[in-house]
Structure formats: structure tokens, C-alpha cells
Design a protein around this motif. Structure first.
Motif, PDB file in Angstrom:
ATOM      1  N   HIS A   1       5.656-114.973  80.389  1.00 40.83           N
ATOM      2  CA  HIS A   1       6.198-114.442  81.669  1.00 40.83           C
ATOM      3  C   HIS A   1       6.694-114.723  83.030  1.00 40.83           C
ATOM      4  N   LYS A   2       6.941-113.955  84.111  1.00 44.60           N
ATOM      5  CA  LYS A   2       7.892-113.630  84.539  1.00 44.60           C
ATOM      6  C   LYS A   2       8.886-115.380  84.997  1.00 44.60           C
TER       7      LYS A   2
ATOM      8  N   GLN B   1       7.307-119.171  90.845  1.00 42.72           N
ATOM      9  CA  GLN B   1       5.821-119.242  90.124  1.00 42.72           C
ATOM     10  C   GLN B   1       4.778-119.711  91.537  1.00 42.72           C
TER      11      GLN B   1
ATOM     12  N   ALA C   1       3.594-115.017  89.723  1.00 43.11           N
ATOM     13  CA  ALA C   1       5.257-115.188  90.109  1.00 43.11           C
ATOM     14  C   ALA C   1       5.039-114.389  91.845  1.00 43.11           C
TER      15      ALA C   1
END
Length: 672
Positions: free
Chosen positions: A37-38, A42, A121
């Protein structure tokens, strides 16, 4: 494609992402990342998708989120009647998220509650927006101005910069997330940037040989022995650190140290321990196998029970129960440094047979030290033992409840004591500090008809210390329980639980486990040095969470406990001249009182088995005037002047744990 996973018979989820897979238990769901994930900001949301789910969100269910292997679960925040959300920052990838919930409702419905989970994100701008919006809404619901947080945040940005303003905003939004502005993996950060260098003298008084238990067949009285062998990695300064500790403490019979675990080559799960605490050790074996015993002591024990070398997890208990070592910090010495790295497989709990053997020894220990018949059972958490003592007598306890008007909260408090308390021999002293509300005055007359209740008039300006001292002087009990008017009893055995420790000759103050209305921790003992003075242990943790090293589930010593619910012998109270009504009229008087009691040689005990709600400062209000702020500044200055050494080093805590928060997280900086 959406994934629909049943977690409980009444709940199911749809996960709006292909990047997660789910494993689940009866009250938690583990979301495991399938692909990276980035990093950065979040946001996770949990939304009700049908009427059954909406009803649960509007009722008694609470959802919590835990990231990777962090110990603290964080409450999801209500954004609307049908949606919960949480904003957080990630410096490194999310491997998994654990979604937990607690539902106090026993209602059954034919329709399953369906929730939709979304994770994505977001930009920094959106993160600020969501957090500001959430804090503003919360303040508005509490009767404060909706725009206040926006004005304060802008002012902080202008005065001290965006970084400072963001830290303060996150503290308001969700304090348990504050450390993530620095790092999401505190222990790895600590190892790289903050782990103190071991200060070991180049020349030690004498060289002491430290052997493993494998050499017990050739036992030498002058050597020391540790149960950990070749499968454990020692720190480079292991031998020197232990030698110096033994040389510095000539009465030492056992030394123990902090340790962590090795998992896939990475150091994880640091066990930062307090100084020797027999009550904590009887509740939970916080020392583990990271200890060494003097050869001469082992020789005494082994002559009676040679098999103990094959059961090292029971060795310290056998030494204590058999009287081979003294239960004192002079005899059992703690080294506050990570000296060993254990295989992760050794972090497994004791099996049922081992736990039964441990509980048998704990029972013997309490039978040697207590006032009545004792029973032991498993506690709130795995590996924890709870001792219950059937008191041979029930001395009279005076429960002191100061108030000024505040009829609703005071009535709730008093009614809960009268209707829920199983301990029989008590009186309630309501101290009326200039109430004027006719309904409150009428209720005083009504409640005083109960022979267990009397109302004292204290006709002077508010001074929390003076009010309690006044009431103690009028108390007819041999023990006094200071109790805030904005508390509410939860479990019937709360006072019995506290009394079983307060009646011990070595115990001074006894404190309880207090919750906010949302079932998160308000008080679980006071730690000296937090925020530069003192703070509450495990604040905002979940009610049923075990805490750091099972400390939320274990009876243990603390330097202080809050007077929101505090039991102490009346003679001890008067011996230290009660609460300080000259220098500490409102705040810190309980901490000061506990430290005075501790200075006499008594232990202050906290128990998780006395549970109350604490609707903190509902009746007194906030320190928001120049006069109140000046008074608070004077109280802080007094505490720092009188108790500087206790603030600098709390033996019930660890130098390697944070001083900038109340969550038992890792200390990321030694500048404070």
C-alpha cells in the motif's frame, strides 16, 4: 470483486478492496495485505449497510483498529450515525490490520448486520480536514465552540510551525496515534536512534562467572546461573553488565534484565520491566527466564528439589515460597537494559499443566502473607493469576464523596455504591461544599435517611485537599476511601478487592481501574515522569485490553494512584498529614499524598479487579481562567521541586518507555 466474510452469526463484512484478505475470530477480523500500500496518510471507514448494522452503531457496539504488531487498539471515531472512521499516518508498509469490536448488547436479530470496510491513502490536506472536522464535532457535542479547534490550530501554526500544530491536533484527535508522526514501528526506531549505550565500568570489582543451567551438575557456590542456554543471543555487554550489577548490590541473590525476541532475524517485542514487584510477579511472570541466580542460593534449593533445574519457569517462585531469597529490591535486582534476545518460540505461554503448578505456588505465597483464606484462579488475560482473599474481618470503611450541587452525577455515584457494593461494613460521607440547588439540598435530606449515609457541610471555597481532610477527621471508619462524585461503581466486589490489599501491613494506598463512559481506560495507576511530571497508565486503552506485558490485567505496585478512588488506612492518612491543602488545593494532591505514603516504606497497589466509571471533572470544570491557570502552574512547580527524583526515575516504570504519552509505548527521545 467485493469479499463478504462472516465474523459472527450476527455480523458480516464487505471489504471494498482487492488488496486485503481476511482471517477472523469471534470478535476480531485480521486484514492481511496482499500487495503493498502507499505510505503516508491513510483512512479506513466502517459503514453500516443495512438497518441491523445501523442499529448496532447507534447502540452499544464499539470498533477498534490495531496496526501491524502494535499493542494498542485504537477506537474508530463516529463521523455520522452510519459511519465510523480513523485517519492515521504510515512511514512503512501496513502488513496487516486487526479490526476488533466489543458489543455489550445481547439482542438477537434475524437480520445480520452488514458493514462495509474501505481503506485508502489520502492527501495531507484531507487528513487535516477529517481530523479537524472530527475534533470540532466532538467539542460541539461537549458544549464547546465548534470553531475553537480551527482557531487554536491556526494560532499554533503561526507561533510554532506546522509540525507542532499537527502533533497537537493528533493528540486531540486520537492520542494513541501521536507516536506515528515519528515512526510507526517504535521499537525499530528506538534501536536505531534512541537505545542507550550500556554504561559499564572498564574495571569491575571482581569477575563473576555466569553459567547456564546445563552446568548445574558442577554447581559452584560463587558462580551465578541462568536458565537460558545456547539458543539465546546475548548482548555484547552481557557479562560486564551483570558483573557490575552484582558488584554494586552485594546483597543480590537474583538479578534479572530486559529482553526481546528474535523473529526472522528481527528484534521484536521488547520486555521493558519495572524494578522487583512481588505483587506483579505473583499475578504474571513478567521476568520470564531472563534472570540469573547466585550459586549458593541454588545449592540450598536443589538439595530439596533437584528436578527444578528442568522447570526453570517455576524456579523463582520456589525460591520465594521456600524462603531461600528475600522479596526485596536489594535481594532481587533489575538491570534496565536489553541483555538477551530470545527465540520467538520462547514467547509462548505456559501450558495448562505449567500454569496449574504456578498457581499452586502463588497460592502458597499468599497463604504465607495474607489475612484470611485464599483462592487463586486464572485472571483477565492469558498467563495471569488472580488471588481472592476471604477476609477474616471487615473493618469499617468511610467512603468520602465531596460535591457541590451536581445532583445527577452525585446521585448516580452514591446510588451505585449503595446498591452494588457487596462489602457490608461501610459508611458514606457526602461533603457538601456550598451547594445551593434546591433539588440537591432536598436530595441530601432524603439520602441521609439511610443509616449508612451522612452529609457534612463544608462552608468554605473549593479546596479538594481541605475538603477531604475535613471529612477524614469526621470519619468513624479505620479505613477511608476517597471517591469522586463523578464515579460509578461497576462490579459489586470493588471495595472487597481493594480492602484485601489495604489490610496488609506493608500496603499504603490502593487504587482502582477507572473507565471513561466509552469503556476506554481513564486510570490504571499513575506513572511518574510522564509529561514532565505524572500521568495515567494506559490511558485510552480498551477496557478488556491486557496492556503492556499484561499490566492492565495484573495487580501491581505503582508509585501513585488517583484519589478518584483510593483506599488507605486512616492512621496512615493522618500520619502524613493527609492531602496538602496549602500547596495542592486542586491537582496533584493525590500523587503527592501517595509519594508521602511511599516514603514511609509502604507499597501503593493498583488492582484491575475494582472497576468503576469516572466521568472525569464533570462537576469541577476546566482550568480556563487566569486564576485557575496560575494556581495550576504553582502546583506543578511545587511537585517538581519536592519530588524531582521520583519524577526523574519511577521504579515501577522503565527508562526506555515513553515520557511523552500515557500508552506504555517505546521512548523515542531522551531529550525529555
Amino acid at each position: 470483486m467485493d469479499k463478504t466474510i462472516k465474523i459472527k452469526p450476527t455480523i458480516k463484512f464487505e471489504v471494498k478492496s482487492k488488496r486485503w484478505k481476511i482471517k477472523f475470530t469471534s470478535s476480531s477480523a485480521k486484514l492481511i495485505a496482499i500487495e503493498p500500500h502507499k505510505l503516508g496518510w491513510q483512512r479506513i471507514t466502517l459503514a453500516a449497510k443495512n438497518p441491523a448494522a445501523l442499529k448496532k452503531l447507534q447502540g452499544t457496539i464499539n470498533f477498534y483498529l490495531r496496526q501491524n504488531d502494535n499493542i494498542a487498539s485504537v477506537s474508530l471515531i463516529k463521523e455520522s450515525p452510519r459511519k465510523l472512521a480513523l485517519v492515521f499516518y504510515r512511514h512503512n508498509p501496513l502488513n496487516h490490520l486487526v479490526l476488533e469490536w466489543h458489543d455489550e448488547s445481547n439482542e438477537r436479530s434475524n437480520e445480520k448486520a452488514l458493514f462495509v470496510i474501505k481503506h485508502r491513502a489520502i492527501t495531507a490536506t484531507k487528513a487535516w480536514f477529517y481530523m479537524l472536522q472530527s475534533v470540532a464535532k466532538r467539542k460541539s457535542n461537549n458544549g464547546e465552540k465548534h470553531s475553537q479547534i480551527y482557531r487554536i490550530t491556526r494560532a499554533r501554526q503561526k507561533r510554532q510551525g506546522t509540525t507542532h500544530a499537527l502533533k497537537k491536533l493528533v493528540q486531540e484527535y486520537q492520542p494513541l496515534l501521536t507516536h506515528q508522526l515519528i515512526t510507526c514501528e517504535p521499537y525499530q526506531y528506538w534501536r536505531l536512534y534512541a537505545e542507550p549505550k550500556l554504561s559499564v565500568s572498564q574495571s569491575t570489582v571482581k569477575k563473576i562467572q555466569i553459567n547456564s543451567f546445563a552446568k548445574l551438575n558442577e554447581l559452584n557456590e560463587n558462580h551465578w546461573y541462568t536458565p537460558l542456554g545456547d539458543d539465546v543471543t546475548n548482548a555484547r555487554q552481557f557479562d560486564k553488565a551483570i558483573n557490575e550489577a552484582i558488584s554494586a548490590h552485594p546483597q543480590a541473590e537474583v538479578v534479572y534484565w530486559d529482553h526481546d525476541y528474535l523473529a526472522d532475524g528481527h528484534r521484536v517485542q521488547p520486555q521493558f520491566k519495572p524494578s522487583w514487584d512481588a505483587d506483579y510477579f505473583m499475578s504474571y511472570d513478567y521476568i520470564g527466564l531472563a534472570f540469573a541466580v547466585k550459586g549458593s542460593v541454588l545449592k540450598q534449593l536443589m538439595s530439596h528439589n533437584v528436578e527444578l533445574k528442568h522447570r526453570p519457569h517455576l524456579l523463582l517462585l520456589n525460591l520465594l515460597v521456600g524462603g531461600h531469597i528475600q522479596s526485596s529490591q536489594q535481594s532481587i535486582v533489575h538491570i534496565g537494559a536489553v541483555l538477551q534476545h530470545l527465540p520467538a518460540t520462547q514467547s509462548v505461554w505456559l501450558n495448562a499443566k505449567q500454569m496449574e503448578a504456578r498457581q499452586t505456588l502463588v497460592l502458597q505465597w499468599y497463604q504465607q502473607h495474607q489475612l484470611g483464606s485464599v483462592s487463586v484462579e486464572s485472571g483477565f488475560s492469558v498467563g495471569v493469576t488472580k488471588a481472592s482473599i476471604s477476609l477474616s474481618e471487615q473493618p469499617k470503611i468511610s467512603i468520602i464523596i465531596p460535591t457541590r450541587d451536581a445532583l445527577e452525577v452525585t446521585k448516580t455515584c452514591v446510588d451505585s455504591v449503595l446498591h452494588k457494593t457487596s462489602y457490608a461494613n461501610y459508611e458514606i460521607i457526602i461533603v457538601d461544599n456550598q451547594s445551593s440547588d434546591p433539588k440537591t439540598l432536598a436530595w441530601f435530606d432524603e439520602v441521609a435517611q439511610d443509616e449508612r449515609v451522612k452529609v457534612l457541610a463544608y462552608n468554605a471555597p473549593f479546596n479538594y485537599s481541605a475538603i477531604n481532610n475535613f471529612a477524614v477527621a469526621h470519619a468513624t471508619g479505620d479505613w477511608v476511601c476517597l471517591l469522586n462524585n463523578d464515579t460509578e461503581v461497576i462490579n459489586a466486589g470493588w471495595l472487597t478487592e481493594m480492602a484485601q490489599y489495604a489490610l496488609r501491613g506493608d500496603v499504603g494506598c490502593v487504587g482502582a481501574k477507572l473507565y471513561y463512559h466509552d469503556n476506554t481506560i481513564q486510570h490504571a495507576g499513575v506513572v511518574m515522569g510522564l509529561w514532565g511530571l505524572a500521568g495515567h497508565s494506559h490511558k485510552f486503552f480498551l477496557r478488556h485490553a491486557p496492556g503492556y506485558m499484561n499490566r492492565l490485567a495484573s495487580v501491581q505496585k505503582y508509585s501513585a494512584v488517583t484519589a478518584a478512588c483510593l483506599l488507605v488506612n486512616k492512621a496512615i492518612y493522618q500520619r502524613v498529614d493527609g492531602l496538602n491543602e496549602d500547596d495542592l488545593t486542586v491537582a496533584f494532591n493525590d500523587v503527592d499524598f501517595c509519594l508521602k505514603v511511599q516514603a514511609l516504606g509502604y507499597h501503593n497497589i493498583w488492582t484491575p479487579y475494582a472497576e468503576l466509571y469516572h466521568y472525569e471533572s464533570k462537576s469541577r470544570g476546566k482550568d480556563d481562567t487566569p486564576e485557575k491557570q496560575a494556581r495550576e502552574a504553582g502546583e506543578i512547580e511545587y511537585m517538581r521541586r519536592v519530588w524531582s527524583s521520583e519524577i526523574a526515575n519511577d521504579p515501577c516504570y522503565s527508562v526506555n518507555l515513553t515520557r511523552e504519552n500515557e500508552d506504555f509505548n517505546i521512548r523515542l527521545s531522551f531529550d525529555v
